[in-house]
Scaffold this motif. Structure first.
Motif, short mmCIF file in Angstrom:
data_model
loop_
_atom_site.label_atom_id
_atom_site.label_comp_id
_atom_site.label_asym_id
_atom_site.label_seq_id
_atom_site.Cartn_x
_atom_site.Cartn_y
_atom_site.Cartn_z
N TRP A 15 -1.60 -3.35 -5.63
CA TRP A 15 -0.74 -2.06 -5.01
C TRP A 15 0.60 -1.95 -5.53
CZ3 TRP A 15 -3.24 -2.81 0.19
CH2 TRP A 15 -4.63 -2.36 0.35
N ARG A 60 2.40 2.01 -3.41
CA ARG A 60 1.44 2.71 -4.12
C ARG A 60 1.13 4.23 -4.00
NH1 ARG A 60 -2.73 0.98 -7.44
NH2 ARG A 60 -3.68 2.63 -8.67
N TRP A 82 0.90 -1.32 0.05
CA TRP A 82 0.01 0.08 0.00
C TRP A 82 0.84 1.19 -0.04
CZ3 TRP A 82 -0.86 4.40 2.76
CH2 TRP A 82 -1.97 5.14 2.63
#
Length: 296
Positions: A224, A39, A36
């Motif tokens: 991600w 990203r 995450w």
């Protein structure tokens, strides 16, 4: 199958709980957090976290630990099904594929046997007559052929499945004992150290199976981060190799226990000492259906 007998055998609760918390579920969720951040960046996450109160941060940490623990428990409950699939069993729509892969193993086993026979005839019981490469091949084939099912028709689609199938059928082929019927009874007669060794081997097989499952799940973080797929597949591949090695050790230990201790089953049930597989088949019939030969 005798999978149910092995659930949590010989495992201390505290040790298992620690393992669940620290590996591999923690790595899965930690990897998801890294994906995450890859990203969206760490800045927004750090700003959002710093805006939380101490109480909210503590609650989030506790919630995260509970999520890790809960997911680990779910994976542990799912491990037997995952191992079942890894052996080559599967849903009915995939039966045609399963049988096709099993036939490939039948042919492969036949080719291995023919090659082993060729090398055995060449060395005539003296491996030193072979070249170093041939000796290595001879030793590898000799070890593997003894760990595959005797009946080619019972081949499984994967090496893992064949190793476990061969361990199960050993009792029937050698002693006429059906593993699913007799092994749970024999288990209680085994010495404590033998049970612990077998349980530890089974635990290693279960652990590598869970790592295999987590590796496959790790691929979901590809939404991600592009690197999640290769990392997950690498973990799954390494875990698959670990599963195969663990199944090899586990199968050897089960066969050794049967070879050394199966007479105990006859002794404790008041049956005469077995003289061959027919005696074992009669005992299996008695344990499974309560049918006792008139002579006993």
């Amino acid at each position: 199958m005798i999978e149910g007998l092995w659930e949590n055998i010989g495992q201390a609760l505290a040790k298992e709980w620690t393992a669940r918390m620290l590996t591999p579920a923690f790595a899965f969720w930690g990897g998801g957090l890294l994906a995450w951040a890859f990203r969206y960046g760490w800045g927004d996450l750090a700003a959002w976290w710093s805006a939380r109160s101490a109480l909210e941060q503590a609650a989030l940490l506790v919630g995260g630990l509970l999520l890790v623990a809960f997911s680990a428990v779910v994976m542990e409950q799912f491990q037997d099904r995952l191992l079942w699939w890894a052996e080559g069993y599967g849903p009915r729509p995939l039966e045609r594929l399963r049988f096709a892969l099993a036939r490939r193993w039948e042919k492969k086993a036949q080719q291995m046997e023919e090659r082993w026979q060729e090398l055995a005839e060449k060395c005539e019981g003296h491996p030193e007559k072979l070249s170093p490469q041939e000796r290595a091949e001879y030793a590898r084939l000799d070890a593997l052929r003894l760990r595959l099912p005797v009946d080619p028709g019972r081949m499984m689609p994967t090496l893992l499945g064949n190793l476990l199938r061969a361990a199960e059928e050993h009792a029937w082929v050698r002693y006429g004992l059906e593993a699913g019927v007799c092994w749970p009874r024999l288990w209680f007669l085994l010495p404590k150290d033998v049970r612990e060794e077998i349980a530890a081997a089974r635990s290693r097989l279960n652990e590598t199976t869970r790592w295999f499952g987590w590796g496959l799940l790790f691929v979901v973080w590809t939404v991600w981060a592009w690197w999640a797929a290769p990392v997950g597949l690498l973990i799954a591949g390494l875990a698959w190799q670990g599963m195969t090695r663990a199944a090899l050790v586990y199968g050897d230990l089960v066969r050794a226990a049967l070879d050394l201790y199966h007479p105990l089953l006859f002794e404790h049930l008041g049956w005469p000492k077995p003289k061959g597989p027919e005696d074992g088949r009669r005992l299996t019939e008695y344990l499974a259906r309560g049918i006792r030969p008139p002579s006993l």
